[in-house]
Design an enzyme around this catalytic site. Sequence first.
Site, PDB file in Angstrom:
ATOM      1  N   GLY A 102       5.142  32.629  36.370  1.00  0.00           N
ATOM      2  CA  GLY A 102       3.743  32.273  36.119  1.00  0.00           C
ATOM      3  C   GLY A 102       2.958  33.471  35.653  1.00  0.00           C
ATOM      4  O   GLY A 102       3.524  34.511  35.328  1.00  0.00           O
ATOM      5  N   GLY A 188      13.440  20.021  44.410  1.00  0.00           N
ATOM      6  CA  GLY A 188      12.633  19.019  43.736  1.00  0.00           C
ATOM      7  C   GLY A 188      12.085  19.549  42.430  1.00  0.00           C
ATOM      8  O   GLY A 188      12.578  20.542  41.902  1.00  0.00           O
ATOM      9  N   ASP A 222      -6.295  26.094  44.343  1.00  0.00           N
ATOM     10  CA  ASP A 222      -5.702  26.121  42.995  1.00  0.00           C
ATOM     11  C   ASP A 222      -4.808  24.896  42.833  1.00  0.00           C
ATOM     12  O   ASP A 222      -3.734  24.964  42.250  1.00  0.00           O
ATOM     13  CB  ASP A 222      -4.906  27.417  42.784  1.00  0.00           C
ATOM     14  CG  ASP A 222      -4.459  27.604  41.331  1.00  0.00           C
ATOM     15  OD1 ASP A 222      -5.105  27.028  40.425  1.00  0.00           O
ATOM     16  OD2 ASP A 222      -3.459  28.318  41.102  1.00  0.00           O
TER      17      ASP A 222
HETATM   18  N1  ATP Z   1       9.633  27.080  47.502  1.00  0.00           N
HETATM   19  C1  ATP Z   1      10.020  26.788  46.265  1.00  0.00           C
HETATM   20  N2  ATP Z   1      11.141  26.067  46.040  1.00  0.00           N
HETATM   21  C2  ATP Z   1      11.547  25.783  44.789  1.00  0.00           C
HETATM   22  N3  ATP Z   1      10.897  26.171  43.677  1.00  0.00           N
HETATM   23  C3  ATP Z   1       9.767  26.889  43.817  1.00  0.00           C
HETATM   24  C4  ATP Z   1       9.266  27.220  45.109  1.00  0.00           C
HETATM   25  N4  ATP Z   1       8.134  27.942  44.951  1.00  0.00           N
HETATM   26  C5  ATP Z   1       7.937  28.026  43.627  1.00  0.00           C
HETATM   27  N5  ATP Z   1       8.904  27.399  42.922  1.00  0.00           N
HETATM   28  C6  ATP Z   1       9.031  27.296  41.455  1.00  0.00           C
HETATM   29  O1  ATP Z   1       8.409  28.417  40.855  1.00  0.00           O
HETATM   30  C7  ATP Z   1       7.295  28.025  40.055  1.00  0.00           C
HETATM   31  C8  ATP Z   1       6.143  29.003  40.224  1.00  0.00           C
HETATM   32  O2  ATP Z   1       5.751  29.055  41.585  1.00  0.00           O
HETATM   33  P1  ATP Z   1       4.233  29.112  42.031  1.00  0.00           P
HETATM   34  O3  ATP Z   1       3.516  27.906  41.536  1.00  0.00           O
HETATM   35  O4  ATP Z   1       4.220  29.362  43.491  1.00  0.00           O
HETATM   36  O5  ATP Z   1       3.675  30.421  41.340  1.00  0.00           O
HETATM   37  P2  ATP Z   1       2.903  30.602  39.933  1.00  0.00           P
HETATM   38  O6  ATP Z   1       2.341  29.321  39.468  1.00  0.00           O
HETATM   39  O7  ATP Z   1       3.773  31.388  39.085  1.00  0.00           O
HETATM   40  O8  ATP Z   1       1.794  31.516  40.389  1.00  0.00           O
HETATM   41  P3  ATP Z   1       0.468  31.762  39.583  1.00  0.00           P
HETATM   42  O9  ATP Z   1      -0.389  30.556  39.905  1.00  0.00           O
HETATM   43  O10 ATP Z   1       0.024  33.025  40.176  1.00  0.00           O
HETATM   44  O11 ATP Z   1       0.833  31.835  38.119  1.00  0.00           O
HETATM   45  C9  ATP Z   1       6.958  26.607  40.519  1.00  0.00           C
HETATM   46  O12 ATP Z   1       6.402  25.871  39.467  1.00  0.00           O
HETATM   47  C10 ATP Z   1       8.315  26.065  40.948  1.00  0.00           C
HETATM   48  O13 ATP Z   1       9.021  25.575  39.832  1.00  0.00           O
END
Ligand code: ATP
Length: 285
Positions: A102, A188, A222
Amino acid sequence: MAISAETIRQLHPYETRILHTLERLMGSHSWVPLDLIRKRAGFSESETLFRLGTLMEKGMVRYDVVPYEGYSLTFLGADTLALLSLSRQDTLSALGPLVGEGKESVVYEGLGLGRVAVKCHHVGQRSFQSVRLSREYIAEKTHCPWIFASRASAEREYEALKRLHPGARVPLPVGRNRNVIVMEFIEGTTLNRTRPADPAGVLAAILEQVAIAYSLGVIHADLSEFNVMLDRKGVVLIDWPQWVTPDHPNAGQILARDVENILRYFNRKFGIVADSTEEIARVTG
Ligand SMILES: Nc1ncnc2c1ncn2[C@@H]1O[C@H](COP(=O)(O)OP(=O)(O)OP(=O)(O)O)[C@@H](O)[C@H]1O
Ligand SMILES: [Mg+2]
């Protein structure tokens, strides 16, 4: 650039020593001069230069002459130190492939006591506000604000998961070191990439989780289709670093935005019409 288990395993002990030395010196310098690294690590100049060179090739260290000549850790370098620590405990026995990237994080699959997700927080210069800390506060704490901000972000997300699990459906928090958290791997898919058979049921389940989180003193802040996962048992809410408590001065607005984001998505995708005022009232009980 992503980290692999291989890169970490292949680190030479001298490279690890340089990373630790750099990290320590970055409490007082944004760019650390070669001479200081050499002295603190206890290496000759040529040994230090050689190890800094290989670390730069691995993307773990940067060299620049502006604003000062010196070396600095990169996000990858910081992640590596955290992963080394976590793998010395039982929290993380193997690091797998990248599963998400992300704006402010990189997520890997990993193995601990079971399958885990390893989220490395990367909070850069532009986004201090997202961890809700003032610039002044961060500037006082360190010469290297991104290290501090990324750690604060990981700490905040970990804290939210601890408060919420198991009352609300969120990943079980397993461990944290520096800017990295280890949590249960959710088998998932994110909502934006699925077409649920029963969208109204999924919407109700999400709002139920938002209500449970609220009752546990946590507002996501968020919430969107990207931060909801669907697994065999239902919905799981992820990505919590920016959470606020119900006594936050803007809590009402923040909660309303979360609920409206979700309602708008279900309206646009599935034509479901719901009254946001009513749904927000239901969430706050
Ligand atoms: N506990 C988990 N198990 C499996 N997949 C996960 C998990 N946590 C995150 N992911 C995967 O990683 C992706 C990014 O995680 P997350 O949404 O927590 O951070 P982010 O969106 O990158 O953060 P930001 O909002 O700072 O950009 C998710 O869309 C998901 O596909
Ligand atoms: Mg996300």
